[in-house]
Design a protein around this motif. Structure first.
Motif, short mmCIF file in Angstrom:
data_model
loop_
_atom_site.label_atom_id
_atom_site.label_comp_id
_atom_site.label_asym_id
_atom_site.label_seq_id
_atom_site.Cartn_x
_atom_site.Cartn_y
_atom_site.Cartn_z
N SER A 2 0.84 -1.19 0.00
CA SER A 2 0.00 0.00 0.00
C SER A 2 0.89 1.25 0.00
CB SER A 2 -0.92 -0.08 1.23
OG SER A 2 -1.12 1.17 1.75
N VAL A 3 0.62 2.16 -0.93
CA VAL A 3 1.46 3.36 -1.06
C VAL A 3 0.60 4.56 -0.68
CG1 VAL A 3 2.86 4.73 -2.65
CG2 VAL A 3 2.62 2.26 -3.03
N PRO A 4 1.03 5.36 0.30
CA PRO A 4 0.23 6.54 0.67
C PRO A 4 0.06 7.48 -0.53
CG PRO A 4 2.13 6.26 2.14
CD PRO A 4 2.28 5.26 1.04
N ARG A 5 -1.13 8.03 -0.67
CA ARG A 5 -1.45 8.83 -1.86
C ARG A 5 -0.45 9.98 -2.08
NH1 ARG A 5 -6.97 10.12 -4.64
NH2 ARG A 5 -6.66 12.21 -5.42
N GLN A 6 0.00 10.60 -1.01
CA GLN A 6 0.92 11.73 -1.20
C GLN A 6 2.27 11.32 -1.78
OE1 GLN A 6 -0.27 10.70 1.73
NE2 GLN A 6 1.25 10.74 3.35
N LYS A 7 2.51 9.99 -1.83
CA LYS A 7 3.76 9.50 -2.41
C LYS A 7 3.68 9.42 -3.94
CE LYS A 7 6.44 8.30 1.12
NZ LYS A 7 7.68 9.03 1.33
N TYR A 8 2.46 9.37 -4.49
CA TYR A 8 2.37 9.24 -5.94
C TYR A 8 1.51 10.32 -6.61
CZ TYR A 8 -2.03 6.81 -4.88
OH TYR A 8 -3.27 6.50 -4.41
N LEU A 9 0.98 11.25 -5.83
CA LEU A 9 0.11 12.27 -6.41
C LEU A 9 0.06 13.50 -5.52
CD1 LEU A 9 -1.77 12.29 -8.91
CD2 LEU A 9 -3.60 11.48 -7.46
N SER A 10 0.14 14.68 -6.14
CA SER A 10 -0.04 15.91 -5.37
C SER A 10 -1.51 16.09 -5.02
CB SER A 10 0.39 17.13 -6.19
OG SER A 10 1.76 17.07 -6.42
N SER A 11 -1.77 16.96 -4.07
CA SER A 11 -3.16 17.13 -3.63
C SER A 11 -3.93 18.09 -4.54
CB SER A 11 -3.18 17.67 -2.20
OG SER A 11 -2.46 18.88 -2.18
N VAL A 12 -3.28 18.59 -5.60
CA VAL A 12 -3.94 19.62 -6.43
C VAL A 12 -4.94 19.06 -7.44
CG1 VAL A 12 -2.00 21.22 -6.25
CG2 VAL A 12 -2.07 19.61 -8.15
N TRP A 13 -4.93 17.76 -7.68
CA TRP A 13 -5.80 17.20 -8.73
C TRP A 13 -7.16 16.79 -8.19
CZ3 TRP A 13 -3.27 18.63 -12.78
CH2 TRP A 13 -1.88 18.60 -12.79
N ARG A 14 -8.15 16.88 -9.05
CA ARG A 14 -9.53 16.56 -8.63
C ARG A 14 -9.85 15.09 -8.89
NH1 ARG A 14 -13.87 16.99 -11.80
NH2 ARG A 14 -12.87 18.40 -13.28
N ASP A 15 -10.42 14.43 -7.89
CA ASP A 15 -10.83 13.03 -8.07
C ASP A 15 -11.83 12.92 -9.21
OD1 ASP A 15 -9.35 11.62 -6.23
OD2 ASP A 15 -10.69 12.12 -4.58
N GLY A 16 -11.77 11.84 -9.95
CA GLY A 16 -12.77 11.58 -10.98
C GLY A 16 -12.45 12.17 -12.34
N LYS A 252 6.35 10.74 -7.54
CA LYS A 252 5.15 11.59 -7.56
C LYS A 252 5.29 12.73 -8.59
CE LYS A 252 4.68 14.88 -4.25
NZ LYS A 252 4.09 16.14 -4.68
N GLU A 253 6.52 13.22 -8.73
CA GLU A 253 6.71 14.37 -9.62
C GLU A 253 6.58 13.97 -11.09
OE1 GLU A 253 9.16 17.32 -6.72
OE2 GLU A 253 10.20 15.50 -7.29
N ILE A 254 6.85 12.71 -11.38
CA ILE A 254 6.63 12.21 -12.74
C ILE A 254 5.14 11.92 -12.92
CG2 ILE A 254 7.26 10.46 -14.44
CD1 ILE A 254 9.59 12.30 -13.53
N ALA A 255 4.51 11.39 -11.88
CA ALA A 255 3.06 11.13 -11.96
C ALA A 255 2.29 12.44 -12.14
CB ALA A 255 2.60 10.39 -10.70
#
Ligand code: COA
Length: 315
Positions: A2-16, A252-255
């Motif tokens: 399990s990878v914490p979300r902040q490790k692969y994605l910034s919080s700026v993007w909208r779900d969906g 995360k920065e590449i994602a």
């Protein structure tokens, strides 16, 4: 895992934002590509990852699927990007099982450090085949699906309620920008990859498809860094000094770069290269100078002395 979300994605993007969309990714179980796919799936999409190793690819897909309940992630192993028929079969299966292909990442790559003196013609060809031909094979397999997606999700410069589609990203490198020892094979292969992306942008842009390149610099805890750099603390410190931002990147920065190019935010970006390396490639010639070590000389504030063009003293 399990990878914490902040490790692969910034919080700026909208779900969906990628709801009901499908991503096809070669090399998708790798350390960087798996995070690009993870980010895409977390934001609502489904995905199909392709790899040579069956177990690694299937397990990778299962793992990525855990980021969002209800997501569908298929792992198709036993597929070598050098085999166009196997790739086409994988793309067709992806489209059949997931309903289409809206986005693609040509991420599979091969690399090792070797001077030309120790690089056989077959070693050179192997990397050309995996990177350049493999990316071309991927392109050919997914393009008809991307065109279909681009027709459905029009790229017309205004926000569309059904979102984006018909986009491709190639993973490349910066070695060929200035030249790099021990990388004759990869520099040649990635130069070809870049041109394939540009050709897609030019020839398929009129159908609404966009094609761009992401060029990761050294990204912490990845196979690339392990393969291509010495990872003892002294060597890592020395290599970080040549990066203007003074650190390795995070997956995360590449994602994040991937989400940007696939999202509405990247709609008018086509035929481009997004270098995500902290500025490293711009200083790649800096280490050549023994007299003015980067960045110590700059940080010292000293004047350039001992050459005809230099100032006699600092300002
Ligand atoms: N130095 C010099 N030559 C090398 C080499 C090295 N470190 N590693 C492999 N080669 C040569 C082999 O000797 C062979 O040439 P030869 O027939 O003249 O002896 C040729 O490359 C092909 O090697 P082989 O192992 O048969 O190829 P493969 O298709 O099984 O593997 C590689 C491809 C070599 C790129 C392998 O490193 C690989 O599978 N990499 C995948 C993962 C990866 O590199 N990811 C990139 C992250 S940055």
């Amino acid at each position: 895992m399990s990878v914490p979300r902040q490790k692969y994605l910034s919080s700026v993007w909208r779900d969906g934002i990628f709801a009901d969309k499908v991503l096809f990714c070669t090399g998708g179980a790798g350390t960087i590509c798996s995070m690009q796919v993870r980010a895409f799936v977390a934001l609502g999409g489904n995905a199909c990852i392709i790899g040579r190793n069956v177990e690694k690819t299937e397990k990778g897909a299962e793992d990525i699927a855990t980021v969002r309940s209800g997501s569908k992630v298929i792992g198709i192993g036993g597929v070598d990007v050098r085999d166009p028929k196997a790739l086409q079969a994988a793309a067709d299966r992806c489209a059949k099982e997931l309903g289409g292909i809206d986005f693609a990442i040509a991420g599979a790559a091969g690399n090792f450090l070797a001077p030309m003196a120790q690089l056989s013609p077959n070693a050179f060809k192997t990397v050309m085949d995996i990177d350049a031909l493999g990316s071309y094979n991927t392109t050919k397999a997914v393009l008809p699906y991307l065109v279909e997606s681009a027709q459905k999700y029009k790229n017309i410069g205004s926000s569309q309620p059904t979102g984006t589609g018909g986009r491709m990203i190639f993973i490349s490198a910066t070695f060929h920008y200035k030249g790099q020892p021990l990388q004759a094979h990869v520099a040649a292969a990635k130069a070809a990859v870049d041109q394939i992306s540009h050709s897609v942008a030019i020839e398929y842009g009129p159908y609404g498809v966009t094609s761009n390149i992401i060029t990761p610099g050294p990204i912490a805890n990845t196979e690339g860094v392990e393969r291509l750099s010495k990872t003892d603390p002294k060597s890592m410190k020395a290599s970080m000094k040549r990066i203007p931002l003074g650190r390795y990147g995070e997956v995360k920065e590449i994602a994040d770069a991937t989400v940007y190019l696939f999202s509405e935010a990247g709609s008018y970006v086509n035929g481009n290269t997004l270098v995500v390396d902290g500025g490293q490639w711009r200083t790649s010639g800096a280490s050549e100078s023994a007299a003015w070590q980067y960045p110590d000389f700059l940080l010292s504030g000293a004047a350039v002395e001992g050459v005809k063009s230099g100032r006699k003293s600092k300002l």
